[in-house]
Write a protein that holds these residues in place. Structure first.
Motif, PDB file in Angstrom:
ATOM      1  N   THR A 231       2.348   1.792  -3.302  1.00  0.00           N
ATOM      2  CA  THR A 231       1.421   1.847  -4.589  1.00  0.00           C
ATOM      3  C   THR A 231       0.971   4.259  -3.982  1.00  0.00           C
ATOM      4  O   THR A 231       0.810   4.630  -5.272  1.00  0.00           O
ATOM      5  CB  THR A 231       0.406   1.916  -4.349  1.00  0.00           C
ATOM      6  OG1 THR A 231       0.379  -0.097  -4.345  1.00  0.00           O
ATOM      7  CG2 THR A 231      -0.879   1.729  -5.605  1.00  0.00           C
ATOM      8  N   GLY A 232       1.017   4.208  -2.642  1.00  0.00           N
ATOM      9  CA  GLY A 232       0.674   5.985  -2.893  1.00  0.00           C
ATOM     10  C   GLY A 232       2.231   5.974  -3.590  1.00  0.00           C
ATOM     11  O   GLY A 232       1.386   7.330  -3.376  1.00  0.00           O
ATOM     12  N   ILE A 233       3.140   6.139  -2.438  1.00  0.00           N
ATOM     13  CA  ILE A 233       4.640   6.845  -2.815  1.00  0.00           C
ATOM     14  C   ILE A 233       4.586   6.962  -4.909  1.00  0.00           C
ATOM     15  O   ILE A 233       4.639   7.803  -5.780  1.00  0.00           O
ATOM     16  CB  ILE A 233       5.946   6.466  -2.811  1.00  0.00           C
ATOM     17  CG1 ILE A 233       5.578   6.163  -1.268  1.00  0.00           C
ATOM     18  CG2 ILE A 233       6.614   6.730  -3.450  1.00  0.00           C
ATOM     19  CD1 ILE A 233       7.098   5.473  -0.669  1.00  0.00           C
TER      20      ILE A 233
ATOM     21  N   TRP B  70      13.185   8.091  -5.590  1.00  0.00           N
ATOM     22  CA  TRP B  70      11.740   9.345  -5.430  1.00  0.00           C
ATOM     23  C   TRP B  70      11.052   9.174  -7.570  1.00  0.00           C
ATOM     24  O   TRP B  70      10.085   9.693  -7.824  1.00  0.00           O
ATOM     25  CB  TRP B  70      11.254  10.551  -4.832  1.00  0.00           C
ATOM     26  CG  TRP B  70      10.418  11.488  -5.138  1.00  0.00           C
ATOM     27  CD1 TRP B  70      10.701  12.861  -6.438  1.00  0.00           C
ATOM     28  CD2 TRP B  70       8.985  11.223  -4.724  1.00  0.00           C
ATOM     29  NE1 TRP B  70       9.439  13.373  -6.131  1.00  0.00           N
ATOM     30  CE2 TRP B  70       8.117  13.009  -5.383  1.00  0.00           C
ATOM     31  CE3 TRP B  70       8.629  10.658  -3.746  1.00  0.00           C
ATOM     32  CZ2 TRP B  70       7.026  12.371  -4.607  1.00  0.00           C
ATOM     33  CZ3 TRP B  70       7.127  10.782  -3.651  1.00  0.00           C
ATOM     34  CH2 TRP B  70       6.530  11.445  -3.928  1.00  0.00           C
TER      35      TRP B  70
ATOM     36  N   ALA C 260       1.631   6.963  -6.684  1.00  0.00           N
ATOM     37  CA  ALA C 260       1.127   7.822  -6.881  1.00  0.00           C
ATOM     38  C   ALA C 260       0.969   9.502  -6.915  1.00  0.00           C
ATOM     39  O   ALA C 260       0.777  10.000  -6.600  1.00  0.00           O
ATOM     40  CB  ALA C 260      -0.046   7.947  -6.646  1.00  0.00           C
ATOM     41  N   GLY C 261       2.695   9.613  -5.871  1.00  0.00           N
ATOM     42  CA  GLY C 261       2.879  10.739  -5.315  1.00  0.00           C
ATOM     43  C   GLY C 261       3.058  11.347  -3.959  1.00  0.00           C
ATOM     44  O   GLY C 261       2.864  12.409  -4.225  1.00  0.00           O
ATOM     45  N   ASP C 262       2.125  10.676  -3.627  1.00  0.00           N
ATOM     46  CA  ASP C 262       1.925  11.231  -1.855  1.00  0.00           C
ATOM     47  C   ASP C 262       3.329  10.970  -1.565  1.00  0.00           C
ATOM     48  O   ASP C 262       3.912   9.604  -0.762  1.00  0.00           O
ATOM     49  CB  ASP C 262       0.992   9.406  -1.371  1.00  0.00           C
ATOM     50  CG  ASP C 262       0.552   9.963   0.100  1.00  0.00           C
ATOM     51  OD1 ASP C 262       0.892  10.421   0.606  1.00  0.00           O
ATOM     52  OD2 ASP C 262      -0.284   9.069  -0.107  1.00  0.00           O
ATOM     53  N   GLN C 263       3.746  12.103  -1.011  1.00  0.00           N
ATOM     54  CA  GLN C 263       4.800  12.639   0.042  1.00  0.00           C
ATOM     55  C   GLN C 263       4.822  12.131   1.721  1.00  0.00           C
ATOM     56  O   GLN C 263       5.680  11.560   1.530  1.00  0.00           O
ATOM     57  CB  GLN C 263       5.144  14.232  -0.608  1.00  0.00           C
ATOM     58  CG  GLN C 263       5.512  14.578  -1.407  1.00  0.00           C
ATOM     59  CD  GLN C 263       4.831  16.230  -1.614  1.00  0.00           C
ATOM     60  OE1 GLN C 263       4.993  17.197  -0.738  1.00  0.00           O
ATOM     61  NE2 GLN C 263       5.338  16.665  -2.812  1.00  0.00           N
ATOM     62  N   GLN C 264       3.714  11.486   1.764  1.00  0.00           N
ATOM     63  CA  GLN C 264       3.456  11.555   3.279  1.00  0.00           C
ATOM     64  C   GLN C 264       3.785  10.094   3.196  1.00  0.00           C
ATOM     65  O   GLN C 264       4.234   9.520   3.905  1.00  0.00           O
ATOM     66  CB  GLN C 264       2.054  11.400   4.014  1.00  0.00           C
ATOM     67  CG  GLN C 264       1.398  13.245   4.358  1.00  0.00           C
ATOM     68  CD  GLN C 264       0.041  13.148   4.679  1.00  0.00           C
ATOM     69  OE1 GLN C 264      -0.753  12.223   4.668  1.00  0.00           O
ATOM     70  NE2 GLN C 264      -0.025  14.540   5.742  1.00  0.00           N
ATOM     71  N   ALA C 265       3.538   9.405   2.235  1.00  0.00           N
ATOM     72  CA  ALA C 265       3.753   7.504   2.051  1.00  0.00           C
ATOM     73  C   ALA C 265       4.928   7.710   2.507  1.00  0.00           C
ATOM     74  O   ALA C 265       5.900   6.445   3.243  1.00  0.00           O
ATOM     75  CB  ALA C 265       3.313   7.159   1.150  1.00  0.00           C
TER      76      ALA C 265
ATOM     77  N   LYS D 268       9.975   6.104  -8.500  1.00  0.00           N
ATOM     78  CA  LYS D 268       8.940   5.835  -7.680  1.00  0.00           C
ATOM     79  C   LYS D 268       7.299   4.755  -8.728  1.00  0.00           C
ATOM     80  O   LYS D 268       7.268   4.058  -8.176  1.00  0.00           O
ATOM     81  CB  LYS D 268       7.767   6.786  -7.157  1.00  0.00           C
ATOM     82  CG  LYS D 268       7.365   7.707  -7.928  1.00  0.00           C
ATOM     83  CD  LYS D 268       6.995   9.252  -7.246  1.00  0.00           C
ATOM     84  CE  LYS D 268       6.429  11.138  -7.671  1.00  0.00           C
ATOM     85  NZ  LYS D 268       7.253  11.220  -8.662  1.00  0.00           N
TER      86      LYS D 268
ATOM     87  N   GLU E  61       0.490  -1.208  -0.256  1.00  0.00           N
ATOM     88  CA  GLU E  61      -0.074   0.268  -0.088  1.00  0.00           C
ATOM     89  C   GLU E  61       0.783   1.279   0.045  1.00  0.00           C
ATOM     90  O   GLU E  61       0.609   1.870  -0.718  1.00  0.00           O
ATOM     91  CB  GLU E  61      -0.905  -0.169   0.999  1.00  0.00           C
ATOM     92  CG  GLU E  61      -1.800  -1.323   0.670  1.00  0.00           C
ATOM     93  CD  GLU E  61      -2.959  -0.979   2.526  1.00  0.00           C
ATOM     94  OE1 GLU E  61      -2.641   0.304   3.286  1.00  0.00           O
ATOM     95  OE2 GLU E  61      -3.795  -1.903   2.385  1.00  0.00           O
TER      96      GLU E  61
END
Length: 198
Positions: free
Chosen positions: A14-16, A61, A18-23, A64, A11
């Motif tokens: 997958t979040g990373i 990154w 999609a560009g999820d910086q918190q993940a 990613k 998970e």
């Protein structure tokens, strides 16, 4: 440091992707201390160790989008860390000539350390060192380094505790380091080849 559960890791990746910086920040926090201290043990400079590991995360990154396709993240990431530490060592122009190693032929593109890393000598020496260890210890080490299994997966397969797995791998790495030294080799690069794989 406990491993990220496999379902949570998927998970997270997958979040990373999609560009999820918190993940990404969560992954960063999970691995930072371990890989920073690994880099520091080789580079001997806090500033260089920090810069080197920052560069690893920057590269991670940038690629990613490829992360969700990985079967396991940790072996992949630790190879990235290993390669970046080696790159820093090369940039430092450290004296990495191996005792008794033939001089690099004048005019060739390979540096001494590249000649060493590209040779089969590291693999041969590691296998020689491992051959004197008990079969069970060799098996645990190979499951970690060759198959990329986590300590938890090895513990389940071998029916031992995670602590036992960790202790045996540490003992094996120390044995290999000592073996390389007794053979008259500077163990840093050879040791680095194997230490970051698990």
């Amino acid at each position: 440091m406990p491993d990220i559960p496999l379902y949570a890791e998927k998970e997270l990746l997958t979040g990373i992707a999609a560009g999820d910086q918190q993940a990404f920040a969560q992954l960063y926090r999970h691995y930072w201390n371990e890989v920073y201290h690994l880099a520091l043990s080789f580079l001997k400079s806090p500033a260089q160790a920090e810069d080197t590991i920052q560069e690893v995360f920057v590269k991670l990154w940038h690629k990613k989008e490829t992360l969700p396709a990985l079967q396991e993240f940790r072996p992949y990431f630790m190879v990235m860390v290993r390669n970046e530490i080696i790159n820093t060592l090369r940039r430092n122009h450290r004296h990495l000539l191996i005792q008794g190693m033939e001089p690099v032929i004048a005019g060739t593109a390979e540096s001494p350390q590249e000649a060493l890393m590209n040779s089969k000598e590291a693999t041969v020496l590691v296998k020689e060192a491992l051959s004197s260890l008990p079969a069970r210890q060799q098996q645990i080490f190979n499951l970690s380094r060759e198959q990329g299994l986590t300590h938890e997966q090895i513990a389940q397969q071998m029916q031992v505790s995670k602590k036992t797995v960790a202790n045996l791998i540490t003992l094996t790495l120390n044995h290999i380091r000592g073996y390389l030294s007794r053979q008259g080799y500077l163990p840093e690069l050879l040791f680095l080849v194997i230490i970051c794989q698990g």
